[in-house]
Motif scaffolding. Sequence first.
Motif, short mmCIF file in Angstrom:
data_model
loop_
_atom_site.label_atom_id
_atom_site.label_comp_id
_atom_site.label_asym_id
_atom_site.label_seq_id
_atom_site.Cartn_x
_atom_site.Cartn_y
_atom_site.Cartn_z
N GLY A 270 -17.95 18.91 -0.27
CA GLY A 270 -17.75 18.25 -1.55
C GLY A 270 -17.06 19.10 -2.59
N ARG A 271 -16.85 20.39 -2.30
CA ARG A 271 -16.20 21.26 -3.27
C ARG A 271 -14.70 20.97 -3.34
NH1 ARG A 271 -15.75 27.10 -0.04
NH2 ARG A 271 -14.95 26.20 1.92
N LEU A 272 -14.10 21.37 -4.46
CA LEU A 272 -12.67 21.23 -4.65
C LEU A 272 -11.98 22.57 -4.44
CD1 LEU A 272 -13.48 18.51 -5.94
CD2 LEU A 272 -11.74 18.91 -7.68
N GLY A 273 -10.84 22.51 -3.77
CA GLY A 273 -10.00 23.69 -3.59
C GLY A 273 -8.55 23.31 -3.74
N GLY A 286 -11.93 27.21 -7.10
CA GLY A 286 -12.04 25.76 -7.13
C GLY A 286 -13.22 25.30 -7.97
N TRP A 287 -13.75 24.14 -7.63
CA TRP A 287 -14.85 23.54 -8.38
C TRP A 287 -15.93 23.10 -7.42
CZ3 TRP A 287 -14.60 23.18 -13.75
CH2 TRP A 287 -13.36 23.52 -14.31
N PRO A 288 -17.20 23.12 -7.84
CA PRO A 288 -18.28 22.71 -6.94
C PRO A 288 -18.18 21.26 -6.49
CG PRO A 288 -19.16 23.86 -8.86
CD PRO A 288 -17.71 23.59 -9.14
N SER A 289 -17.58 20.41 -7.34
CA SER A 289 -17.46 19.00 -7.01
C SER A 289 -16.44 18.36 -7.93
CB SER A 289 -18.81 18.28 -7.17
OG SER A 289 -19.20 18.26 -8.54
N LEU A 290 -16.00 17.17 -7.56
CA LEU A 290 -15.10 16.41 -8.41
C LEU A 290 -15.79 16.04 -9.72
CD1 LEU A 290 -12.39 14.97 -8.82
CD2 LEU A 290 -13.30 13.02 -7.53
N ALA A 291 -17.09 15.79 -9.66
CA ALA A 291 -17.84 15.44 -10.87
C ALA A 291 -17.80 16.57 -11.89
CB ALA A 291 -19.28 15.08 -10.52
#
Length: 351
Positions: A270-273, A286-291
Amino acid sequence: MGTWDIGPVNDDTTADFHACLDATAEADRPGLVRDALVRVLGSDDPSGRHVVVEAVAAAALVAAQYPGGRPVTSPYGPDLPVPALPVGLRELAVLALDRVDAKASEASLLREPWATTDRYLQWRRRLYLLRRVLAFPTPQPVTRSWARIDGWMQRHAPASYALLAPPADPAEVEAAQEAMGVRFPADLLHSLACHDGLTEWANVVPDQPPMSVAGILDHWQMCVEIAAEESDPSGPHGHEEPWWHPQWIPWAQSDGDSQIIDMREGPGQGRLGSTAHDDRAHFDDGWPSLAVYLTAVADALDNGGNVDGDTPYLTTGGELWWTSTGRTELNGSPLTVAPRTETETDTAPPQ
């Protein structure tokens, strides 16, 4: 003095701190972590290297308990589990890391132990990533973040708002998942239920613009075909990311560079890269999630600020434009810092 490495917890002094943590009663360990963070905030002694090292190690323990944080598994780390730490330590850890890395002359002495190493820049990169995890916003539901983004654009950048596509067709979303053999995470499903990408290219969010369901499928298929000759999808050395993996969903893309959602099994699901058209993918920044990402975007629009160094501006045509903080023009035309959403505090008459 002990050995030194570029990781936030790879140091003999850190090992001593963690050994002390292990020897402390479980109920008292959060207090030990807090004390390490507090000490560096009041220190200006350049010889107090252990104060700096312990503060960074404590911050790493705090970050490990938040989305996007890495578990402290170094041989220098604690042997016993760290209990849940108080929420208030998160902000304290950010302040401690800022103190360590401050550019002000009064605080620069604190980072002197790092500045004398050959790998100082690499260590500062690790420090930046550690602080970044601690500063992630608490995620709001994706639909709430899009409602905030939509509302801001309707008020301040209607030309950009007009380029947001209507919700995606649920049948098309289901067909894309079947074709890709990948189930979309709830965050992406909720995002597509708000907007099926854009009707044409626009700089409405930092990084790449979101794609439609058709765009996601087309880009995924293209990347899978290009990467078909890659013999080891996990990367040539087991730990490096490949250029592409079939369990990645490209939710946003521009010029072949895409922001991807990692749907491989594991704690990072679910993480973003990001992956570039000419380089391997990476998830470190990146980010832990799109949310979490969309919450940060909405926060920057509503409250001011930036997202990873990109600040929202308005062009002379009234379009939303994200670019590096401090830029004053675009193609010779001036840029205006985007206005914040008015709040009751902003508009309340004087008492």
